[in-house]
Enzyme design. Sequence first.
Site, PDB file in Angstrom:
ATOM      1  N   CYS A 384       0.831  -1.199   0.000  1.00  0.00           N
ATOM      2  CA  CYS A 384       0.000   0.000   0.000  1.00  0.00           C
ATOM      3  C   CYS A 384       0.872   1.258   0.000  1.00  0.00           C
ATOM      4  O   CYS A 384       1.508   1.537  -1.000  1.00  0.00           O
ATOM      5  CB  CYS A 384      -1.002  -0.044   1.149  1.00  0.00           C
ATOM      6  SG  CYS A 384      -2.503   0.859   0.739  1.00  0.00           S
ATOM      7  N   HIS A 510      -3.543  -5.241   0.296  1.00  0.00           N
ATOM      8  CA  HIS A 510      -2.954  -5.760   1.537  1.00  0.00           C
ATOM      9  C   HIS A 510      -2.983  -7.289   1.538  1.00  0.00           C
ATOM     10  O   HIS A 510      -3.939  -7.888   2.040  1.00  0.00           O
ATOM     11  CB  HIS A 510      -3.746  -5.253   2.746  1.00  0.00           C
ATOM     12  CG  HIS A 510      -3.601  -3.798   3.004  1.00  0.00           C
ATOM     13  ND1 HIS A 510      -2.724  -3.289   3.937  1.00  0.00           N
ATOM     14  CD2 HIS A 510      -4.209  -2.734   2.438  1.00  0.00           C
ATOM     15  CE1 HIS A 510      -2.810  -1.970   3.941  1.00  0.00           C
ATOM     16  NE2 HIS A 510      -3.712  -1.603   3.042  1.00  0.00           N
ATOM     17  N   GLU A 512      -1.415  -9.267   3.378  1.00  0.00           N
ATOM     18  CA  GLU A 512      -1.273  -9.820   4.735  1.00  0.00           C
ATOM     19  C   GLU A 512      -2.602 -10.247   5.344  1.00  0.00           C
ATOM     20  O   GLU A 512      -2.647 -11.166   6.162  1.00  0.00           O
ATOM     21  CB  GLU A 512      -0.560  -8.810   5.652  1.00  0.00           C
ATOM     22  CG  GLU A 512      -1.331  -7.551   6.035  1.00  0.00           C
ATOM     23  CD  GLU A 512      -1.229  -6.411   5.018  1.00  0.00           C
ATOM     24  OE1 GLU A 512      -0.882  -6.667   3.856  1.00  0.00           O
ATOM     25  OE2 GLU A 512      -1.507  -5.252   5.409  1.00  0.00           O
TER      26      GLU A 512
HETATM   27  N1  GLN Z   1      -2.165   6.589   2.676  1.00  0.00           N
HETATM   28  C1  GLN Z   1      -2.220   5.846   1.471  1.00  0.00           C
HETATM   29  C2  GLN Z   1      -3.558   5.967   0.775  1.00  0.00           C
HETATM   30  O1  GLN Z   1      -4.524   6.348   1.371  1.00  0.00           O
HETATM   31  C3  GLN Z   1      -1.880   4.380   1.721  1.00  0.00           C
HETATM   32  C4  GLN Z   1      -2.840   3.700   2.627  1.00  0.00           C
HETATM   33  C5  GLN Z   1      -2.303   2.411   3.211  1.00  0.00           C
HETATM   34  O2  GLN Z   1      -1.100   2.185   3.247  1.00  0.00           O
HETATM   35  N2  GLN Z   1      -3.177   1.574   3.707  1.00  0.00           N
HETATM   36  O3  GLN Z   1      -3.667   5.673  -0.388  1.00  0.00           O
END
Ligand code: GLN
Length: 536
Positions: A384, A510, A512
């Site tokens: 992310c 994600h 994970e």
């Molecule tokens: N802050 C970033 C976004 O909103 C990444 C979010 C995250 O890592 N879950 O796109």
Amino acid sequence: MSNSTKYIFVTGGVTSSLGKGIISASLAKLLQSRGYSVTIQKLDPYINIDPGTLNPYEHGECFVTDDGAETDLDLGHYERFLNVRTSQANNITTGRIYQSVIEKERRGEFLGKTVQVIPHITDEIKQRIQLLAKTGDYDIIITEIGGTVGDIESLPYIESVRQLLWERENDCIVIHLTLVPYLAAAGELKTKPTQHSVKQLLELGVQPDILCCRTEHELDLNLRRKIAKFCNVSMNAVIEARDAASIYDVPILMQKEELDSVVLEKLGLPKKTAPNLANWNAFLVKLKNPSKTVEIGLIGKYVELKDAYKSISEALIHGGVANDSKVNVHWIQSEKITKTNSHKHLSGLDGILVAPGFGSRGISGKIEAVQHAREQNIPFLGICLGMQCAVIEYARNVMGLEDAHTTEISEDTPHPVISMMQEQKEISNMGGTMRLGAYRCQLKSKSKVAMAYNLDKISERHRHRYEFNSAYLEDFEKAGMKASGKNPKTNLVEVVEIPSHPWFVGVQFHPEYKSTVAAPHPLFVAFINASLTHKK
Ligand code: GLN
């Protein structure tokens, strides 16, 4: 509503952090391994609608389900132990209960009645508890009540449990998790806090059926007898819950204590077959006897609180076991990494994982860590925000796009290589409005990701507002960073990689969240594998 569904309520006494989530997940595992279909639900007494808006320092990681619910991290344990997906219905907060009751009041559904905690809030709680039974998918529902008995906030939940015990007498039991502390000066385990905690439950009209006693030492027969006598439970219902080396040992410890068997007796359910834990035990054997070790740096800004990266650290363990390797995680505070000291902080690592996150704190250190991994040919997994940092780093240092950034941090960057998704631009509320939950992704054949998954179509969970800016895609691909995964509907770039690097993968989703004991996540397995190769 299925009449035959059985309910197990898990409450906690004496202190918080006794591990109700792990005990619940372990019991569920044992019942599942006897052939029952089980799910677990968490009731959280705080007033936030969900933990999505909570700072991870407050409450640890926010776990995301397939259906896009932002939930308590205990749901992650449930999925990892059971290998069964959870949903919005598996996590309920006081905020959500009140929101729903107040909305009903505004619609006039209470027909002029005074709306009160009892019966309206408790009815809403009871209905939510029984909602999962409506799917007809579960024989047993375990409901974990967050907080500690005696907290003002959890009173309506305990009252709802009291009512359900009365209404569905033969279908419900209560397990109370308590602490039996060891007093070093006296050289003794003490049962008084447990007695008091059970008294507190009794004052609220709830008699626990089973006591799970967290302890650092053996609970001998005398102690068990004493607890049984003072707390009105049978001897075999006093369960020792000793501190374990790994959370994955707990199902085995609970099986030795025959927790599952006592539970089935009390619920009037047949014991069917003995628990089949062959796969679980095989995992444990591998976990405890690794033939190699690998050093992984986890670069994040919440590293002081390991719970903030719970699913990532568990997925690393799973990925290690699949590679017959112990994973030594080096928790590195991204704020500390600078251009001049990155070698010092990152030397000796076989793999670098840059964690998700929000906001500007620590982001420059994350970008430095990406550069180090890229230039030193160290296997890299960016998740992310970690993926977004990889894109920014490549733009700045390889493509020469000076000051390239994400518009999350720098709204007027000359090169917004990461920018806010169109659908996000109109949104002003912070809660529950990100791009959340499972989306499909098409992988480019022969890419590192496609090889890791051994698939070309996948589905992964998201939680973000910003995305790779596709206006730059051609330039990136020409410069050697490829989009190897895209959303088939919107064409959003979900995965980037550098084919000329030994293993460099950034994912907007994600992975994970989907790693379990039974099915370690392929990306983590491949990342650890690449890191082991690098070590050689
Ligand atoms: N802050 C970033 C976004 O909103 C990444 C979010 C995250 O890592 N879950 O796109």
